[in-house]
Scaffold this motif. Sequence first.
Motif, PDB file in Angstrom:
ATOM      1  N   LEU A  89     -32.181  -0.216  -9.283  1.00  0.00           N
ATOM      2  CA  LEU A  89     -31.956   0.909 -10.171  1.00  0.00           C
ATOM      3  C   LEU A  89     -30.685   1.631  -9.726  1.00  0.00           C
ATOM      4  O   LEU A  89     -30.406   1.753  -8.540  1.00  0.00           O
ATOM      5  N   GLU A  90     -29.922   2.115 -10.674  1.00  0.00           N
ATOM      6  CA  GLU A  90     -28.642   2.755 -10.390  1.00  0.00           C
ATOM      7  C   GLU A  90     -28.779   3.909  -9.393  1.00  0.00           C
ATOM      8  O   GLU A  90     -27.950   4.083  -8.506  1.00  0.00           O
ATOM      9  N   ALA A  91     -29.831   4.686  -9.515  1.00  0.00           N
ATOM     10  CA  ALA A  91     -30.027   5.833  -8.627  1.00  0.00           C
ATOM     11  C   ALA A  91     -30.249   5.421  -7.172  1.00  0.00           C
ATOM     12  O   ALA A  91     -29.963   6.180  -6.256  1.00  0.00           O
ATOM     13  N   ASP A  92     -30.760   4.204  -6.947  1.00  0.00           N
ATOM     14  CA  ASP A  92     -31.022   3.721  -5.589  1.00  0.00           C
ATOM     15  C   ASP A  92     -29.777   3.159  -4.899  1.00  0.00           C
ATOM     16  O   ASP A  92     -29.789   2.944  -3.691  1.00  0.00           O
ATOM     17  N   LEU A  93     -28.715   2.900  -5.645  1.00  0.00           N
ATOM     18  CA  LEU A  93     -27.551   2.194  -5.086  1.00  0.00           C
ATOM     19  C   LEU A  93     -26.891   2.887  -3.902  1.00  0.00           C
ATOM     20  O   LEU A  93     -26.490   2.199  -2.955  1.00  0.00           O
ATOM     21  N   PRO A  94     -26.749   4.221  -3.872  1.00  0.00           N
ATOM     22  CA  PRO A  94     -26.158   4.827  -2.668  1.00  0.00           C
ATOM     23  C   PRO A  94     -26.953   4.500  -1.401  1.00  0.00           C
ATOM     24  O   PRO A  94     -26.375   4.183  -0.362  1.00  0.00           O
ATOM     25  N   LEU A  95     -28.276   4.545  -1.481  1.00  0.00           N
ATOM     26  CA  LEU A  95     -29.089   4.205  -0.320  1.00  0.00           C
ATOM     27  C   LEU A  95     -28.972   2.724   0.013  1.00  0.00           C
ATOM     28  O   LEU A  95     -28.841   2.355   1.183  1.00  0.00           O
TER      29      LEU A  95
END
Length: 105
Positions: A89-95
């Motif tokens: 998911l796009e929101a998880d990419l920084p992590l």
Amino acid sequence: MPLKWEFPGGKIEEGEQPRDAMQRELEEELGIVAEIGAEVVRIVHQYPGGGSVELRFFEVRKYQGEIENRIFREIRWVTRQELLGLDFLEADLPLVKNLAAGKVL
């Protein structure tokens, strides 16, 4: 967002504390009773379509029980580098990027 990879967890219910929600979600999704530790990272993500989400990731100090897949299409253990090859998911990419680079945990 079907068929995207994501980390276990979910929504906080009304009146619930974030750590309690994480413990509940891990029991519902993976069948384990987890001891939830410190918050590792918090991400606020704005999706292009207008929705926004705040994600909180916590350390799991230890857990009881055997991990079982209760709700996901698939679960998988991978190396840090293999995370980058999964469609998260796009929101998880920084992590995901920070985990792969060894910057978290």
